[in-house]
Design a protein around this motif. Structure first.
Motif, PDB file in Angstrom:
ATOM      1  N   ARG A 177     -17.006  13.223   0.091  1.00  0.00           N
ATOM      2  CA  ARG A 177     -18.291  13.246   0.809  1.00  0.00           C
ATOM      3  C   ARG A 177     -18.090  13.308   2.320  1.00  0.00           C
ATOM      4  N   LEU A 178     -17.083  12.549   2.837  1.00  0.00           N
ATOM      5  CA  LEU A 178     -16.876  12.508   4.298  1.00  0.00           C
ATOM      6  C   LEU A 178     -15.946  13.618   4.775  1.00  0.00           C
ATOM      7  N   LYS A 179     -15.354  14.328   3.791  1.00  0.00           N
ATOM      8  CA  LYS A 179     -14.379  15.394   4.112  1.00  0.00           C
ATOM      9  C   LYS A 179     -13.207  14.831   4.933  1.00  0.00           C
ATOM     10  N   VAL A 180     -12.723  13.680   4.457  1.00  0.00           N
ATOM     11  CA  VAL A 180     -11.549  13.035   5.072  1.00  0.00           C
ATOM     12  C   VAL A 180     -10.456  12.974   4.002  1.00  0.00           C
ATOM     13  N   ARG A 181      -9.224  13.218   4.382  1.00  0.00           N
ATOM     14  CA  ARG A 181      -8.096  13.266   3.439  1.00  0.00           C
ATOM     15  C   ARG A 181      -7.989  11.980   2.600  1.00  0.00           C
ATOM     16  N   LEU A 182      -7.797  12.148   1.291  1.00  0.00           N
ATOM     17  CA  LEU A 182      -7.562  10.999   0.406  1.00  0.00           C
ATOM     18  C   LEU A 182      -6.061  10.747   0.352  1.00  0.00           C
ATOM     19  N   ALA A 183      -5.644   9.516   0.633  1.00  0.00           N
ATOM     20  CA  ALA A 183      -4.215   9.194   0.624  1.00  0.00           C
ATOM     21  C   ALA A 183      -3.985   8.060  -0.376  1.00  0.00           C
ATOM     22  N   THR A 184      -3.671   8.421  -1.614  1.00  0.00           N
ATOM     23  CA  THR A 184      -3.503   7.390  -2.651  1.00  0.00           C
ATOM     24  C   THR A 184      -2.070   6.862  -2.707  1.00  0.00           C
ATOM     25  N   GLY A 185      -1.144   7.582  -2.081  1.00  0.00           N
ATOM     26  CA  GLY A 185       0.263   7.196  -2.263  1.00  0.00           C
ATOM     27  C   GLY A 185       0.857   6.361  -1.149  1.00  0.00           C
ATOM     28  N   ILE A 186       0.107   6.084  -0.078  1.00  0.00           N
ATOM     29  CA  ILE A 186       0.762   5.434   1.060  1.00  0.00           C
ATOM     30  C   ILE A 186       0.706   3.899   1.018  1.00  0.00           C
ATOM     31  N   LEU A 187      -0.209   3.369   0.224  1.00  0.00           N
ATOM     32  CA  LEU A 187      -0.283   1.912   0.103  1.00  0.00           C
ATOM     33  C   LEU A 187      -0.041   1.565  -1.366  1.00  0.00           C
ATOM     34  N   ALA A 188       0.882   0.644  -1.616  1.00  0.00           N
ATOM     35  CA  ALA A 188       1.203   0.285  -3.003  1.00  0.00           C
ATOM     36  C   ALA A 188       1.166  -1.218  -3.164  1.00  0.00           C
ATOM     37  N   LYS A 189       0.903  -1.631  -4.383  1.00  0.00           N
ATOM     38  CA  LYS A 189       0.904  -3.069  -4.653  1.00  0.00           C
ATOM     39  C   LYS A 189       2.296  -3.456  -5.115  1.00  0.00           C
ATOM     40  N   ALA A 190       2.896  -4.403  -4.394  1.00  0.00           N
ATOM     41  CA  ALA A 190       4.293  -4.738  -4.640  1.00  0.00           C
ATOM     42  C   ALA A 190       4.464  -5.609  -5.873  1.00  0.00           C
ATOM     43  N   ARG A 191       3.462  -6.391  -6.162  1.00  0.00           N
ATOM     44  CA  ARG A 191       3.616  -7.278  -7.327  1.00  0.00           C
ATOM     45  C   ARG A 191       2.258  -7.525  -7.970  1.00  0.00           C
ATOM     46  N   TRP A 192       2.324  -7.986  -9.196  1.00  0.00           N
ATOM     47  CA  TRP A 192       1.134  -8.266 -10.000  1.00  0.00           C
ATOM     48  C   TRP A 192       0.524  -9.575  -9.499  1.00  0.00           C
ATOM     49  N   THR A 193      -0.739  -9.545  -9.063  1.00  0.00           N
ATOM     50  CA  THR A 193      -1.370 -10.792  -8.606  1.00  0.00           C
ATOM     51  C   THR A 193      -2.361 -11.259  -9.665  1.00  0.00           C
ATOM     52  N   PRO A 194      -2.554 -12.582  -9.820  1.00  0.00           N
ATOM     53  CA  PRO A 194      -3.490 -13.075 -10.832  1.00  0.00           C
ATOM     54  C   PRO A 194      -4.926 -12.729 -10.471  1.00  0.00           C
ATOM     55  N   LYS A 195      -5.825 -12.750 -11.475  1.00  0.00           N
ATOM     56  CA  LYS A 195      -7.244 -12.530 -11.203  1.00  0.00           C
ATOM     57  C   LYS A 195      -7.725 -13.603 -10.243  1.00  0.00           C
ATOM     58  N   GLN A 196      -8.531 -13.161  -9.250  1.00  0.00           N
ATOM     59  CA  GLN A 196      -8.848 -14.102  -8.187  1.00  0.00           C
ATOM     60  C   GLN A 196     -10.223 -14.729  -8.278  1.00  0.00           C
ATOM     61  N   ALA A 197     -11.020 -14.286  -9.256  1.00  0.00           N
ATOM     62  CA  ALA A 197     -12.430 -14.679  -9.268  1.00  0.00           C
ATOM     63  C   ALA A 197     -12.639 -16.188  -9.145  1.00  0.00           C
ATOM     64  N   LYS A 198     -11.723 -16.974  -9.777  1.00  0.00           N
ATOM     65  CA  LYS A 198     -11.963 -18.421  -9.767  1.00  0.00           C
ATOM     66  C   LYS A 198     -11.046 -19.161  -8.787  1.00  0.00           C
ATOM     67  N   SER A 199     -10.238 -18.434  -8.028  1.00  0.00           N
ATOM     68  CA  SER A 199      -9.335 -19.113  -7.101  1.00  0.00           C
ATOM     69  C   SER A 199     -10.066 -19.471  -5.807  1.00  0.00           C
ATOM     70  N   PRO A 200      -9.762 -20.644  -5.235  1.00  0.00           N
ATOM     71  CA  PRO A 200     -10.360 -20.982  -3.939  1.00  0.00           C
ATOM     72  C   PRO A 200      -9.800 -20.078  -2.841  1.00  0.00           C
ATOM     73  N   PRO A 201     -10.535 -19.908  -1.705  1.00  0.00           N
ATOM     74  CA  PRO A 201     -10.130 -18.973  -0.657  1.00  0.00           C
ATOM     75  C   PRO A 201      -8.692 -19.140  -0.173  1.00  0.00           C
ATOM     76  N   VAL A 202      -8.251 -20.397   0.037  1.00  0.00           N
ATOM     77  CA  VAL A 202      -6.895 -20.614   0.564  1.00  0.00           C
ATOM     78  C   VAL A 202      -5.859 -20.083  -0.423  1.00  0.00           C
ATOM     79  N   GLN A 203      -6.099 -20.360  -1.707  1.00  0.00           N
ATOM     80  CA  GLN A 203      -5.165 -19.912  -2.741  1.00  0.00           C
ATOM     81  C   GLN A 203      -5.151 -18.383  -2.834  1.00  0.00           C
ATOM     82  N   ARG A 204      -6.324 -17.752  -2.651  1.00  0.00           N
ATOM     83  CA  ARG A 204      -6.404 -16.287  -2.684  1.00  0.00           C
ATOM     84  C   ARG A 204      -5.525 -15.674  -1.609  1.00  0.00           C
TER      85      ARG A 204
END
Ligand SMILES: [Zn+2]
Ligand SMILES: [Zn+2]
Length: 264
Positions: A177-204
């Motif tokens: 829509r914005l006609k801006v390049r999509l860059a899916t490969g430059i940022l990667a997640k280094a490790r599996w993080t737990p679901k955060q929905a119930k974690s307090p902010p500091v723990q997140r």
């Protein structure tokens, strides 16, 4: 449906699009379309906005009652607040991102729509919400020049078991829509993080620390639009923005469909 002017010879992609429209219109004649949210019958394609898969009532609910937002963290601010570069909730925060563009608050219909977008079959809802985000916040998007649209990534192992990932589908649509390049490969997640929905902010924040890494040197001096579906405490977006900045990004603005309402 596009009609070709007499003095214009259509190219093959336009002809293909035309026949695609004819086929969709014929299908809708046999199977009337239904709104993705309330399942009520929709008007025929030629009487509604092209591609729209929500009824007017549901669209109205998604697009109303969100009010003004702080440009730094996306939190709601009063209707008469002028200085929105930071608010009482974020003025002491040391976020690595430079601003937030959001459509609304994660509640009511928008919460339901975001949950639908997260479903394995939520690709169409993800694209619809991305369109609504661009349509409602177009002024904010066009104020800044972005070099690349980057989705907040998921761990590769999680991606293997999910046919669609909301942030990535939304980023693809926003990029188009914005006609801006999509860059899916430059940022990667280094490790599996737990679901955060119930974690307090500091723990997140602790969980997201060093969760991302940048691949290659493609962000040096670039202004990045970082896309996610929901911003809860900002811990994920902050961790992702921090590594992008560390790799040389000049600016990181976060775009999300919804932010969590402030806790009472
Ligand atoms: Zn509806
Ligand atoms: Zn704020």
């Amino acid at each position: 449906m596009s009609i070709f002017p007499l003095d214009h010879r259509p190219d093959s992609s336009q002809i293909s699009e035309f026949f695609q429209e004819v086929r969709c219109a014929a299908m809708e004649f046999v199977f009337p379309p239904a709104c993705m949210m309330c399942r009520s019958e929709m008007p025929h394609r030629i009487f509604r906005t092209a591609g729209c898969t929500l009824c007017d009532d549901c669209l109205g609910q998604l697009d109303s009652g969100h009010g003004n937002a702080c440009r730094r963290c996306g939190a709601p601010v009063g209707p008469f607040t002028i200085a929105t570069d930071h608010c009482i909730l974020c003025h002491r925060e040391n976020y690595a991102f430079d601003g937030v563009i959001r459509m609304g608050l994660y509640r009511d219909s928008l919460r339901v729509a975001c949950l639908m977008a997260k479903n394995p079959s939520g690709s169409l809802m993800s694209r619809t919400l991305a369109d609504l985000l661009v349509d409602t916040q177009y002024e904010l998007f066009s104020e800044r020049a972005f070099h690349a649209v980057v989705p907040v990534p998921e761990h590769w192992a999680k991606r293997l078991i999910r046919p669609h990932y909301a942030a990535e589908t939304m980023a693809r649509q926003i990029s188009a829509r914005l006609k801006v390049r999509l860059a899916t490969g430059i940022l990667a997640k280094a490790r599996w993080t737990p679901k955060q929905a119930k974690s307090p902010p500091v723990q997140r924040r602790q969980q997201q620390k060093d969760a991302f890494h940048v691949v290659g040197a493609g962000v040096q001096g670039q202004s990045i639009l970082l896309v996610d579906d929901i911003l809860t405490t900002g811990a994920t977006a902050d961790a992702a923005a921090r590594v992008l900045k560390r790799a040389g990004a000049s600016r990181v603005v976060v775009a999300v469909v919804a932010v969590s309402p402030p806790r009472a």
